[in-house]
Design an enzyme around this catalytic site. Structure first.
Site: not given
Ligand code: ARG
Length: 269
Positions: A168, A262
């Site tokens: 991300h 996150c």
């Molecule tokens: N386990 C989640 C996923 O892989 C983690 C998300 C983390 N969120 C973020 N904004 N980077 O989607």
């Protein structure tokens, strides 16, 4: 340089049902147990820290069937009080999108756009004064960038993410203030690195250790920068720029591949 904090409004979701039962990013190992009481305590520390800094924290009700809901940043992008809903790349998280939309509908938000293309909210969108930066390559579709630009009427800059650990945008880049950012160059394609250098020649550049501690997964109010405590290398450069780093321990949530940012969706009104 004197830095001023501005009061922010955040949306968070307690990790009441957080666990790692599937793996959709390289940080997630379902064989590693999560200590839920510790995860909850770490999350409460973050929420309480925001409140003690004068920010408003709203909370979503966690759903027992959605273990990643604690990562509330992914549920939408809110700019100028306008809400671009999320559409998740993986079926495991798909149902989170509607829960976020319902929250906005019941909290007085009038302009809500249900997306046609996959986008994971603030996971892949970062808002600076001049631009909306938008990650692609692992989760959000490039088509969602056009959709965001049309909806918000702000220039959207597409950036290609190339390292699966930084799946991300908010794992590789963080907005500190105005048009000031910090980022980890190697998470981006060569062309996107050149774009970042051109737009942000004075950016704070993170090294691989700080990136690997998810140090870019930070939240700034213009003065305080809340970031994972393991990213020790970022503290001095942040202080040099006049920011006040606030190291946080979100070690249990790191097992899901997320940290401070996150867990935090900013509601920009
Ligand atoms: N386990 C989640 C996923 O892989 C983690 C998300 C983390 N969120 C973020 N904004 N980077 O989607």
């Amino acid at each position: 340089m004197r830095r001023d904090a501005t009061p922010r409004r955040y949306l968070m979701c307690p990790p009441a049902h957080f666990k790692v039962t599937y793996s959709i990013n390289p940080w997630m190992d379902p064989t590693k147990p999560v200590d839920l009481p510790i995860a909850n305590a770490q999350w409460e520390d973050l929420r309480d820290r925001y409140r003690s800094l004068g920010h408003t924290v709203e909370t979503l009700t966690p759903d027992p069937g959605l273990p990643d809901m604690v990562f509330a940043a992914n549920g939408a992008l809110v700019v100028d009080g306008r809400v671009l809903g999320a559409r998740f790349a993986h079926p495991e998280r798909a149902a989170e999108a509607e829960i976020h939309l319902d929250w906005f509908r019941s909290h007085g938000f009038q302009e809500i756009h249900e997306p046609s293309h996959v986008n994971e909210g603030e996971g892949d969108f970062a808002v600076t004064t001049s631009y909306i930066l938008a990650g692609r390559g692992f989760r959000s579709s490039p088509l969602s960038h056009d959709e965001a630009q049309e909806f918000f009427g702000r220039p959207v800059i597409g950036l290609d993410l190339v390292d699966p650990r930084y799946y991300h945008l908010d794992t590789a880049l963080s907005v500190l203030d105005g048009d000031e950012v910090m980022y980890y160059p190697a998470a981006f394609s060569p062309g996107s690195q050149a774009v970042l250098r051109r737009l942000f020649p004075d950016a704070l550049i993170a090294d691989s250790d700080d990136a690997a501690a998810l140090g870019l997964n930070a939240v700034s109010d213009g003065r305080h920068v809340l970031l994972p405590q393991a990213a020790a290398g970022l503290l001095a450069p942040l202080r040099d720029r006049g920011f006040e780093p606030v190291p946080m321990d979100l070690g249990e949530l790191l097992k899901g591949g997320g940290s401070v940012k996150c867990c935090t969706q900013e509601l920009r009104m």
